[in-house]
Design a protein around this motif. Structure first.
Motif, PDB file in Angstrom:
ATOM      1  N   SER A   1      -9.350 103.973 -63.694  1.00 17.72           N
ATOM      2  CA  SER A   1      -8.475 103.922 -64.865  1.00 17.72           C
ATOM      3  C   SER A   1      -9.118 103.140 -66.000  1.00 17.72           C
ATOM      4  CB  SER A   1      -7.129 103.281 -64.491  1.00 17.72           C
ATOM      5  OG  SER A   1      -6.445 104.053 -63.543  1.00 17.72           O
ATOM      6  N   VAL A   2      -9.769 102.027 -65.659  1.00 19.45           N
ATOM      7  CA  VAL A   2     -10.441 101.205 -66.677  1.00 19.45           C
ATOM      8  C   VAL A   2     -11.567 101.990 -67.338  1.00 19.45           C
ATOM      9  CG1 VAL A   2     -11.896  99.180 -67.044  1.00 19.45           C
ATOM     10  CG2 VAL A   2      -9.855  99.011 -65.610  1.00 19.45           C
ATOM     11  N   TYR A   3     -12.397 102.650 -66.531  1.00 21.83           N
ATOM     12  CA  TYR A   3     -13.523 103.401 -67.091  1.00 21.83           C
ATOM     13  C   TYR A   3     -13.038 104.588 -67.930  1.00 21.83           C
ATOM     14  CZ  TYR A   3     -16.619 100.724 -64.050  1.00 21.83           C
ATOM     15  OH  TYR A   3     -17.314  99.715 -63.442  1.00 21.83           O
ATOM     16  N   GLN A   4     -11.951 105.242 -67.487  1.00 17.00           N
ATOM     17  CA  GLN A   4     -11.409 106.341 -68.282  1.00 17.00           C
ATOM     18  C   GLN A   4     -10.908 105.841 -69.633  1.00 17.00           C
ATOM     19  OE1 GLN A   4      -8.493 108.606 -66.111  1.00 17.00           O
ATOM     20  NE2 GLN A   4     -10.026 109.671 -64.891  1.00 17.00           N
ATOM     21  N   SER A   5     -10.269 104.691 -69.642  1.00 13.45           N
ATOM     22  CA  SER A   5      -9.783 104.113 -70.899  1.00 13.45           C
ATOM     23  C   SER A   5     -10.945 103.807 -71.842  1.00 13.45           C
ATOM     24  CB  SER A   5      -8.986 102.831 -70.618  1.00 13.45           C
ATOM     25  OG  SER A   5      -7.845 103.108 -69.835  1.00 13.45           O
ATOM     26  N   LEU A   6     -12.042 103.296 -71.296  1.00 10.52           N
ATOM     27  CA  LEU A   6     -13.198 102.956 -72.116  1.00 10.52           C
ATOM     28  C   LEU A   6     -13.901 104.189 -72.672  1.00 10.52           C
ATOM     29  CD1 LEU A   6     -14.774 100.105 -69.939  1.00 10.52           C
ATOM     30  CD2 LEU A   6     -13.513  99.840 -72.081  1.00 10.52           C
TER      31      LEU A   6
ATOM     32  N   ARG B   1     -14.714 112.306 -67.914  1.00  7.03           N
ATOM     33  CA  ARG B   1     -13.924 112.034 -66.702  1.00  7.03           C
ATOM     34  C   ARG B   1     -14.844 111.932 -65.489  1.00  7.03           C
ATOM     35  NH1 ARG B   1     -10.785 115.939 -67.115  1.00  7.03           N
ATOM     36  NH2 ARG B   1      -9.012 114.863 -68.083  1.00  7.03           N
ATOM     37  N   ALA B   2     -15.845 112.826 -65.450  1.00  3.83           N
ATOM     38  CA  ALA B   2     -16.831 112.763 -64.365  1.00  3.83           C
ATOM     39  C   ALA B   2     -17.617 111.455 -64.436  1.00  3.83           C
ATOM     40  CB  ALA B   2     -17.775 113.959 -64.437  1.00  3.83           C
ATOM     41  N   GLY B   3     -17.943 111.029 -65.680  1.00  4.62           N
ATOM     42  CA  GLY B   3     -18.658 109.771 -65.849  1.00  4.62           C
ATOM     43  C   GLY B   3     -17.842 108.590 -65.359  1.00  4.62           C
ATOM     44  N   ALA B   4     -16.526 108.616 -65.639  1.00  2.00           N
ATOM     45  CA  ALA B   4     -15.650 107.545 -65.162  1.00  2.00           C
ATOM     46  C   ALA B   4     -15.615 107.530 -63.636  1.00  2.00           C
ATOM     47  CB  ALA B   4     -14.245 107.734 -65.719  1.00  2.00           C
TER      48      ALA B   4
END
Length: 275
Positions: free
Chosen positions: A70-75, A88-91
């Protein structure tokens, strides 16, 4: 609690998977034969070897997985709050690395070392319990001994779940649509089936690297690439898929349960935030 329940129910399958992956001489002739042999030689309790680190690692892993993703998606969202499939794949990739390095690898090393030991009488075992196992590894192999097999562990990613949601139910992250528990279970189960098949060789290599210690001379495998060459050369290409069936029996059901609960919570938060 979910991780503890999952571990208690699925631990025998995980022990069998580990024993099959470490079997270099063909001692076990499949899941049933392996289970029966372990019980006959070591008792029923042997099927729950490594339960403590397994349950602890599952509980911490799921918490870190959901939170870090969730944190990585937000960033990675753009200025309009949108998240492309690539981002999304990167997150998911970064969450997988975070999970593998902080939680999965050290607990898996301890669990596998305990699972490979034959017998249940502690007086005859090298590792007496999880704490003693971790301390022994650090003393004999250094702190990085707990991170043996980290590279193949990080290659086992989990972000396929989002694509299964889109493919099966036209559900896209952040659209406010809430899947039913059965839909979430179907997506989680399907995504989890793809993972073991795609990452089977890496899981076998991971298990072999984590199981080997440095006592008595040099290591059998110097790393990921060395194991990837030696295992099929010495045991045949099928050896890279040892333990695949018990992995398929263990991982998809657990993921179905986890995602059913997680999606209900996530869906509620999304709808509440959009109201």
């Amino acid at each position: 609690m979910g991780g503890v329940v999952e571990a208690c129910c699925l631990q025998p399958i995980d022990v069998i998977k580990t024993r099959l992956q470490l079997d270099k001489v063909g001692k076990y002739h499949g899941i049933v034969h392996c289970g029966r042999t372990v019980i006959a030689e070591e008792g029923v309790r042997a099927l729950w070897k490594g339960l403590t680190p397994f349950a602890t690692h599952l509980t911490l892993k799921y918490a870190l997985r959901m939170g870090s993703n969730s944190v990585y998606q937000s960033l990675l969202r753009d200025k309009d709050g949108k998240l492309t499939d690539l981002r999304r794949a990167g997150a998911g990739f970064m969450a997988g690395i975070t999970e593998a390095l902080l939680i999965v690898t050290p607990f898996e090393v301890v669990k596998i070392r305990l699972q490979q030991q034959k017998g249940c009488e502690k007086t005859g075992l090298k590792y007496k319990n999880p704490i003693h196992c971790a301390a022994t590894i650090i003393r004999e192999e250094g702190p990085f001994g707990l991170w043996s097999g980290a590279t193949p562990t990080m290659l086992c990613l989990f972000w396929a779940k989002n694509h299964m949601d889109s493919l099966l139910w036209d559900k896209h992250e952040g659209d406010g649509k809430m899947l039913t528990p059965l839909q979430s279970m179907a997506s989680g189960f399907s995504a989890a089936c793809l993972g073991p098949v795609a990452t089977g060789p890496f899981d076998v290599i991971k298990t072999r690297l984590m199981a080997q210690g440095k006592e008595g001379g040099s290591l059998r495998y110097s790393g990921l690439l060395d194991a990837l060459v030696k295992i099929p050369r010495e045991e045949g290409i099928r050896a890279l898929y040892k333990g695949l069936l018990p992995r398929l029996m263990r991982i998809p059901p657990g993921q179905a349960i986890v995602w059913a609960v997680s999606d209900q919570i996530t869906g509620y938060v999304e709808r509440h935030g959009m109201a």
